[in-house]
Design an enzyme around this catalytic site. Structure first.
Site, PDB file in Angstrom:
ATOM      1  N   ASP A  88       0.812  -1.220   0.000  1.00 20.41           N
ATOM      2  CA  ASP A  88       0.000   0.000   0.000  1.00 20.41           C
ATOM      3  C   ASP A  88       0.848   1.273   0.000  1.00 20.41           C
ATOM      4  O   ASP A  88       0.311   2.378  -0.105  1.00 20.41           O
ATOM      5  CB  ASP A  88      -0.914   0.010   1.227  1.00 20.41           C
ATOM      6  CG  ASP A  88      -1.984  -1.072   1.131  1.00 20.41           C
ATOM      7  OD1 ASP A  88      -2.338  -1.463   0.000  1.00 20.41           O
ATOM      8  OD2 ASP A  88      -2.451  -1.526   2.189  1.00 20.41           O
TER       9      ASP A  88
ATOM     10  N   ARG B 233      -4.657   7.118  -1.204  1.00 15.02           N
ATOM     11  CA  ARG B 233      -3.188   7.111  -1.051  1.00 15.02           C
ATOM     12  C   ARG B 233      -2.501   7.932  -2.142  1.00 15.02           C
ATOM     13  O   ARG B 233      -1.417   8.455  -1.936  1.00 15.02           O
ATOM     14  CB  ARG B 233      -2.670   5.677  -1.021  1.00 15.02           C
ATOM     15  CG  ARG B 233      -3.282   4.871   0.136  1.00 15.02           C
ATOM     16  CD  ARG B 233      -2.438   3.688   0.537  1.00 15.02           C
ATOM     17  NE  ARG B 233      -3.226   2.776   1.365  1.00 15.02           N
ATOM     18  CZ  ARG B 233      -3.419   2.908   2.675  1.00 15.02           C
ATOM     19  NH1 ARG B 233      -2.880   3.925   3.328  1.00 15.02           N
ATOM     20  NH2 ARG B 233      -4.156   2.040   3.339  1.00 15.02           N
TER      21      ARG B 233
HETATM   22  C1  S3P Z   1      -5.147  -5.740   3.223  1.00 17.98           C
HETATM   23  C2  S3P Z   1      -4.404  -6.445   2.315  1.00 17.98           C
HETATM   24  C3  S3P Z   1      -3.805  -5.835   1.122  1.00 17.98           C
HETATM   25  C4  S3P Z   1      -3.804  -4.316   1.206  1.00 17.98           C
HETATM   26  C5  S3P Z   1      -5.083  -3.754   1.733  1.00 17.98           C
HETATM   27  C6  S3P Z   1      -5.370  -4.295   3.111  1.00 17.98           C
HETATM   28  C7  S3P Z   1      -5.724  -6.461   4.371  1.00 17.98           C
HETATM   29  O1  S3P Z   1      -4.534  -6.233  -0.014  1.00 17.98           O
HETATM   30  O2  S3P Z   1      -3.522  -3.765  -0.062  1.00 17.98           O
HETATM   31  O3  S3P Z   1      -5.017  -2.350   1.808  1.00 17.98           O
HETATM   32  O4  S3P Z   1      -6.160  -5.820   5.339  1.00 17.98           O
HETATM   33  O5  S3P Z   1      -5.736  -7.694   4.335  1.00 17.98           O
HETATM   34  P1  S3P Z   1      -4.175  -7.605  -0.772  1.00 17.98           P
HETATM   35  O6  S3P Z   1      -4.155  -8.638   0.249  1.00 17.98           O
HETATM   36  O7  S3P Z   1      -5.277  -7.852  -1.763  1.00 17.98           O
HETATM   37  O8  S3P Z   1      -2.875  -7.360  -1.437  1.00 17.98           O
END
Ligand code: S3P
Length: 749
Positions: A628, A701
């Site tokens: 992120d 972001r």
């Molecule tokens: C998150 C996992 C990530 C991240 C998201 C939050 C989570 O996504 O980008 O902001 O809380 O499990 P991905 O698991 O799809 O990469």
């Protein structure tokens, strides 16, 4: 909503050659005027008991002419009955002999069951071209002089067609209303009357009753004189036409009685709580109501959970330069906040959460659990109390669960809901509605779930309850904590063992929190497994500050000369610290101190000072650990000396926006050239960051990253579409300003 005039402009002539309006009051007059102004009707004629009103109608240009009912209805291809509900029968009896064989007949009354009953009696059935209608618009004014051509613009009109409706008649009537600016919905008569009983009829009844009660009190003059704005707003509708409302209540009797009973019960409970001095019960109801009120306005606006209907889009204006200093704690971790509500709701006992992120994404999750019958108090300054209902205690929500902007919520919910005994539907805002859900739907189907997605595997998701799930082993093709967590949550309910293998480490908050709630997760190298059928035990959760939010300040203080900033209580879970590893590889000066573990998650304080950054090849194994943070890392790369190369990050293209392309476009808008590759980007640092206007594409972001870029810019930067910053970082603007970023947030005009 834009009026859809496409249907009409494609059409050779008007939609209807002659429209006859029976009853030239506010609604009939306004529809006549709007229809004339739209050019969609050849001729508009009216009949009314009052000859004066009809003459005024012609004088004011509301209608083309008038006559008796017989005269205006004969030869009309559209007849609109716009008389008070109680007069419907008489009007229908009188016009029946003159209705042409192809005429479309509609009305504008507030109750539909009674209209259809009269139609059945008078016309001996419900013909396919009789399409009852109800414009949800009006005012306290009466008569043709109050008629307004724009009365229906941006309002809803509900049509309740018969099952065997004539499709052409429905389409023309729909186009006419749309041409008057309205949004048209169709629903069954019964549903209409239920919905209106709750949302319109009951509130009117309460307003009439409340004013009447107070008017009967001693010293009523005093009461009304000192009544504040709230009372006036609340009782405005008690100034409505008594005769009309008397009609409405009598004609929608059953549906209204049902909601009155419901309301009476709830009111009695509040009375009881006050009598028993049960402050907790009062707080529970009030906080649930406040949250629901807030939630509905977001849901209706179809935006991220963020902006309510009255709010305009937000724009950041940034002046260049500045340095960063201070001692701050950024808001709570988003991933952990979501999970605290989910597991807390399913646990036995009361879970207390501290440091909860009061951002729109986690609030959407919180509201969704309230919608499934879980009592949740707060959030109040980061404190939330969740009264767990146990693994099998969730109740069917009454409607779709609206998850705003949150991909995490949608994917985790899908796993959880696939195993519930009830059906559910998950929806979200425009950004979420474009995101891929096949990645969770497919493996869940392999477990036995029944899930329908929208086109191309996107939301809305319709989940059929009552399925028995079986554990599977799943080799994730992408490194996604959301997919892993989704399957583990489904696995809690599945028969046997569910195990998930990840191709690279991803955040493990779900595994840690499950352990914290007493549910064992077996972890073996890159595989996490759970056995179904266990239970969760409530506890305390201390949510650390979100490292993803801290990242903006880590980069800000690194790139702005003369900076020295301390960030407190930052979550340092090793599956999240990619941003620190990458910045350190680039030469950042970040000091980690006071390392400790709180509630199963490592936490530390960070001190960051300006440094000369240099470009690097970002190690691919760091990508999921900083997934992120790349938007702001691109800003760091633009300020570094030399070239930064990112590879293996195609996942960035399916986040809240395509973060590779949107960042490249934004950087270009401020004069920084980059090379976009299918799975990453190449950024040559040291180019001048000029002023310019950046479109964040509603991605929180991206918006915050360009606020950080302003520290090294040579001109003013404007970032559009920034309201979604509240999804993850409420208070960002204030904190950014307090630490030294020259930022202002304005409503876009
Ligand atoms: C998150 C996992 C990530 C991240 C998201 C939050 C989570 O996504 O980008 O902001 O809380 O499990 P991905 O698991 O799809 O990469």
């Amino acid at each position: 909503m834009e009026p859809d005039v496409s249907a009409s402009s494609a059409q050779a002539g008007p939609l209807f050659a002659r429209m006859a309006v029976i009853g030239l009051g506010l609604i009939g007059g306004s529809l006549a005027r709007a229809a004339r102004e739209s050019g969609l009707v050849g001729q508009v004629l009216a009949a009314d008991r009052s000859e004066d009103e009809l003459a005024r109608g012609v004088e004011l240009g509301v209608i083309d002419g008038y006559g008796t009912m017989e005269e205006v209805v004969s030869g009309a291809d559209l007849v609109v009955v716009a008389v008070p509900v109680r007069a419907t029968r008489e009007v229908l009896e009188q016009i029946r002999p003159f209705l042409g064989p192809d005429v479309v007949l509609t009305d504008v009354g507030s109750t539909k069951g009674s209209f259809v009953a009269v139609v059945n009696e008078v016309l001996g059935g419900w013909p396919p071209r009789v399409i009852p209608g109800h414009p949800i618009a009006g005012s306290e004014k009466n008569g043709v002089s109050a008629a307004r051509g724009d009365l229906f613009a941006d309002h809803k009109v509900i049509l309740t067609p018969p099952e065997d409706v004539d499709a052409d008649a429905l389409s023309r009537l729909t186009s006419l209303w749309q041409g008057c600016g309205a949004t048209v919905l169709t629903m069954s008569v019964a549903r209409h009357d239920e919905v209106l009983a709750a949302t319109s009829h009951l509130p009117h009844l309460i307003a009439f009753s409340l004013v009447d009660t107070l008017a009967g009190e001693d010293q009523n003059m005093e009461i009304f004189r000192y009544a504040a704005g709230g009372f006036r707003d609340f009782t405005r509708i008690a100034a409505s036409d008594p005769v009309m409302w008397h009609d409405i209540f009598l004609s929608n009797r059953e549906a209204v009685l049902r909601v009155i009973d419901h309301f009476n019960d709830d009111l009695a409970q509040l009375r009881q709580a006050i009598d028993a001095q049960d402050g907790d019960a009062l707080l529970r109801v009030f906080s649930r109501a406040r949250a629901a009120r807030h939630h509905f306005s977001k849901m209706l606006s179809g935006q991220a959970y963020v902006t309510d209907m009255s709010q305009k889009p937000v724009r950041f204006r940034l002046q260049p330069g500045g340095s960063i200093a201070g001692d701050i704690r950024v808001p709570g971790d988003k991933s952990i906040s979501h999970r605290s509500i989910m597991l807390g709701a399913l646990a036995d006992g009361v879970t207390e959460v501290e440091g909860f992120l009061e951002g729109e994404d986690s609030l959407a999750t919180l509201q969704a659990f309230r919608d499934m019958g879980v009592t949740i108090e707060g959030p109040d300054n980061g404190h939330v109390r969740i009264r767990g209902v146990g693994m099998n205690g969730l109740q069917a929500p009454r409607g779709p669960l609206y998850l705003g902007n949150s991909g995490t919520a949608m994917r985790l919910f899908t796993g959880l809901l696939a195993a519930q005994p009830f059906d559910s539907e998950l929806t979200g805002d425009a950004s979420l509605s474009r995101r891929p859900m096949g990645r969770v739907a497919d493996p869940l189907r392999a477990m036995g779930a029944v899930i329908e997605t929208g086109e191309g595997g996107t939301p809305p998701l319709r989940i059929r309850g009552g399925q028995t799930l079986s554990g599977i082993h799943y080799d994730m093709p992408v490194a996604s904590a959301q997919v892993k967590s989704c399957l583990l949550l489904a696995g809690l309910y599945a028969e046997g063992m569910t195990s998930v293998h990840e191709p690279a480490p991803t955040r493990d908050h779900t595994e840690r929190m499950l352990e914290g709630f007493g549910y064992h997760v077996h972890r073996d190298a890159a595989t996490a497994s759970v056995n179904g059928g266990g239970k969760l035990t409530a506890g305390r959760i201390d949510v650390p500050a979100d490292i993803s939010s801290a990242a903006f300040f880590l980069v800000a203080a690194s790139i702005a000369e003369g900076s020295d900033l301390t960030l407190r209580h930052v979550g340092m879970n090793p599956t999240r610290t990619g941003v620190i590893n990458i910045l350190k590889l680039m030469g950042a000066d970040i000091e980690v101190s006071n390392e400790r573990e709180i509630g199963g998650e490592p936490v530390a304080d960070l001190r960051v000072r300006s440094a000369t950054l240099h470009g690097i090849d970002i190690p691919e194994e760091q990508v999921p650990l900083a997934i992120d943070e790349f938007p702001v890392l691109f800003v760091a790369a633009a300020c570094a000396e030399g070239r930064t190369v990112l590879r293996g990050a195609e996942e960035l293209r399916v986040k809240e926006s395509d973060r590779i392309q949107v960042m490249a476009d934004g950087l270009k808008a401020v004069g920084v050239e980059t090379t976009v590759t299918p799975d990453g980007i190449v950024i040559d640092g040291g180019q001048t960051i000029a002023g310019g206007t950046v479109d964040s594409h509603g991605d929180h972001r991206i918006a915050m990253s360009f606020a950080v870029a302003s520290l090294r810019a040579t001109g003013d930067i404007q970032v559009n579409d920034c309201a979604n910053v509240a999804t993850s970082f409420p208070g960002f603007v204030e904190m950014a300003r307090q630490t030294g970023i020259r930022i202002d947030a304005q409503e876009e005009q």
